[in-house]
Design an enzyme around this catalytic site. Structure first.
Site, PDB file in Angstrom:
ATOM      1  N   ALA A  52      -3.566 -13.456  35.029  1.00 33.70           N
ATOM      2  CA  ALA A  52      -4.207 -14.584  35.717  1.00 33.70           C
ATOM      3  C   ALA A  52      -5.659 -14.187  36.016  1.00 33.70           C
ATOM      4  O   ALA A  52      -6.122 -14.208  37.158  1.00 33.70           O
ATOM      5  CB  ALA A  52      -3.450 -14.980  36.982  1.00 33.70           C
ATOM      6  N   HIS A  57     -11.863  -9.843  37.776  1.00 32.57           N
ATOM      7  CA  HIS A  57     -11.318  -8.914  36.769  1.00 32.57           C
ATOM      8  C   HIS A  57     -12.351  -8.630  35.684  1.00 32.57           C
ATOM      9  O   HIS A  57     -12.525  -7.500  35.248  1.00 32.57           O
ATOM     10  CB  HIS A  57     -10.081  -9.525  36.077  1.00 32.57           C
ATOM     11  CG  HIS A  57      -8.895  -9.707  36.958  1.00 32.57           C
ATOM     12  ND1 HIS A  57      -8.414 -10.953  37.309  1.00 32.57           N
ATOM     13  CD2 HIS A  57      -8.077  -8.810  37.552  1.00 32.57           C
ATOM     14  CE1 HIS A  57      -7.347 -10.806  38.073  1.00 32.57           C
ATOM     15  NE2 HIS A  57      -7.115  -9.524  38.241  1.00 32.57           N
ATOM     16  N   GLN A  81       6.394  -4.007  43.044  1.00 29.92           N
ATOM     17  CA  GLN A  81       5.442  -4.058  44.168  1.00 29.92           C
ATOM     18  C   GLN A  81       5.546  -5.344  44.981  1.00 29.92           C
ATOM     19  O   GLN A  81       4.773  -5.552  45.908  1.00 29.92           O
ATOM     20  CB  GLN A  81       4.017  -3.822  43.686  1.00 29.92           C
ATOM     21  CG  GLN A  81       3.399  -4.971  42.892  1.00 29.92           C
ATOM     22  CD  GLN A  81       2.044  -4.571  42.318  1.00 29.92           C
ATOM     23  OE1 GLN A  81       1.966  -3.772  41.393  1.00 29.92           O
ATOM     24  NE2 GLN A  81       0.969  -5.117  42.876  1.00 29.92           N
ATOM     25  N   ASP A 170      -8.921  -5.328  47.190  1.00 27.21           N
ATOM     26  CA  ASP A 170      -7.703  -4.598  47.561  1.00 27.21           C
ATOM     27  C   ASP A 170      -8.114  -3.226  48.100  1.00 27.21           C
ATOM     28  O   ASP A 170      -7.826  -2.189  47.504  1.00 27.21           O
ATOM     29  CB  ASP A 170      -6.787  -4.477  46.345  1.00 27.21           C
ATOM     30  CG  ASP A 170      -6.318  -5.833  45.879  1.00 27.21           C
ATOM     31  OD1 ASP A 170      -5.639  -6.523  46.642  1.00 27.21           O
ATOM     32  OD2 ASP A 170      -6.687  -6.229  44.749  1.00 27.21           O
ATOM     33  N   VAL A 196     -15.856  -9.783  44.076  1.00 30.40           N
ATOM     34  CA  VAL A 196     -16.585 -10.916  43.483  1.00 30.40           C
ATOM     35  C   VAL A 196     -16.112 -12.180  44.205  1.00 30.40           C
ATOM     36  O   VAL A 196     -14.912 -12.370  44.428  1.00 30.40           O
ATOM     37  CB  VAL A 196     -16.311 -11.012  41.962  1.00 30.40           C
ATOM     38  CG1 VAL A 196     -17.047 -12.196  41.358  1.00 30.40           C
ATOM     39  CG2 VAL A 196     -16.741  -9.719  41.276  1.00 30.40           C
TER      40      VAL A 196
HETATM   41  O1  PAF Z   1      -4.265  -5.028  41.886  1.00 22.40           O
HETATM   42  C1  PAF Z   1      -3.391  -5.377  41.058  1.00 22.40           C
HETATM   43  O2  PAF Z   1      -3.540  -6.342  40.329  1.00 22.40           O
HETATM   44  C2  PAF Z   1      -2.102  -4.582  40.988  1.00 22.40           C
HETATM   45  O3  PAF Z   1      -1.715  -4.124  42.229  1.00 22.40           O
HETATM   46  C3  PAF Z   1      -2.163  -3.431  39.965  1.00 22.40           C
HETATM   47  C4  PAF Z   1      -3.169  -2.372  40.387  1.00 22.40           C
HETATM   48  C5  PAF Z   1      -2.518  -3.962  38.591  1.00 22.40           C
HETATM   49  C6  PAF Z   1      -0.796  -2.743  39.877  1.00 22.40           C
HETATM   50  O4  PAF Z   1       0.187  -3.637  39.467  1.00 22.40           O
END
Ligand code: PAF
Length: 301
Positions: A52, A57, A81, A170, A196
């Site tokens: 997504a 990104h 997670q 994050d 961003v």
């Molecule tokens: O930040 C994220 O998108 C996720 O926590 C990661 C680092 C890709 C791990 O699944």
């Protein structure tokens, strides 16, 4: 057309043909391609994602391109997670669009494994990050960082990157990953990259696309409050400012704060006074309907 004109024309096209990109599902194939590249002395830059994709990104991919010879992006929605099953099911999956976006970046290899490829057997490892994981996201999403450490360590083992790029939205995740790399002795440099934001200040997140139009219109109130909080830090104590932020965000009927904490940027422990040494970061998690958004801001004090 003269040569100069042809060149200018070529660079105005979406440069699909300038960046040849391969989409790979299997660890074996990815490892063999990367072994060959590493053998030629090329440096590998890695951007792990859950897909997504958005401009946040893409900024990581661009930075990876600036700092490495080969850029690998993984797209994998990691089940371990998610402490909330509904959140995992709801998480946006837009693989086709993601691949199209990546074709216009320096990404050379996209790794899109199935769950069985990453976890042929359940990952039973338990990481202990001590006080780093007992606050904020770790406190409100139990098990979340254990799952992040499981998948990121597994991906690092597959890709063996020289550098890996993570967004500072994050903030706590970056601290956890740095600690994990140290703990496991993984030879990778973690490169934190700036948040961003959309034009209205909302921090870019894959979850933003789940907001309905009214929620989306109200969500920027989170960042606006954080920015205003920075200007108030001289007038209010840490405790007063924390209360002010929570009250201010919650004034908006679409928003409900889960936590707002002001922490030391290295230990991640809450600070009680502006006089304490070290940089301080204000971290927030807010529910906007069913969607949970996080953001943070640095206090230059
Ligand atoms: O930040 C994220 O998108 C996720 O926590 C990661 C680092 C890709 C791990 O699944």
């Amino acid at each position: 057309m003269n040569d100069g004109f042809v060149l200018i024309y070529l660079f105005t096209l979406q440069p699909d043909f300038l960046y040849k990109m391969q989409v790979i599902k299997e660890i074996k194939e990815l490892r063999s391609i990367l072994d060959e590249k590493r053998g030629k002395g090329l440096r590998i830059g890695f951007v792990p994602t859950m897909g997504a994709l958005h401009a946040g990104h893409l900024s990581l991919v661009t930075e990876a391109g600036n700092q490495s010879d080969v850029v690998v992006v993984s797209i994998f929605v990691n089940p371990t997670q998610f402490n909330d099953k509904a959140d995992l099911e709801r998480y946006p999956r837009t693989l086709e669009a993601d691949v199209l976006l990546l074709k216009q970046t320096p990404c050379e290899l996209v790794f899109v494994p199935e769950v069985d490829e990453i976890y042929p057997e359940p990952d039973t490892r338990n990481f202990n990050f001590g006080s780093l994981e007992q606050v904020m996201e770790g406190q409100f999403r139990p098990g979340h960082f254990n799952g992040v450490a499981q998948v990121v360590s597994r991906l690092f083992d597959i890709v063996k990157p020289d550098k890996a790029f993570f967004g500072m939205k994050d903030f706590q995740q970056v601290a956890i990953i740095k600690a994990m790399v140290k703990m496991l002795g993984i030879p990778v440099e973690i490169v934190p990259c700036p948040i961003v934001r959309e034009n209205d200040g909302l921090a870019m997140s894959s979850r933003n696309m789940l907001l309905d139009p009214q929620q989306r219109a109200n969500a920027p109130h989170i960042a606006a409050t954080l920015f205003e909080a920075v200007t108030k830090a001289g007038q209010l104590s840490v405790e007063e400012l924390k209360k002010w932020v929570v009250d201010r965000v919650n004034e908006n009927p679409y928003l409900n704060t889960e936590y707002f904490e002001i922490v030391d940027d290295e230990t991640l422990q809450p600070v009680s006074s502006w006089e304490q040494r070290g940089a301080k970061v204000g971290c927030i998690a807010v529910h906007c309907g069913k969607i949970r958004l996080i953001d943070n801001v640095v206090f230059n004090r």
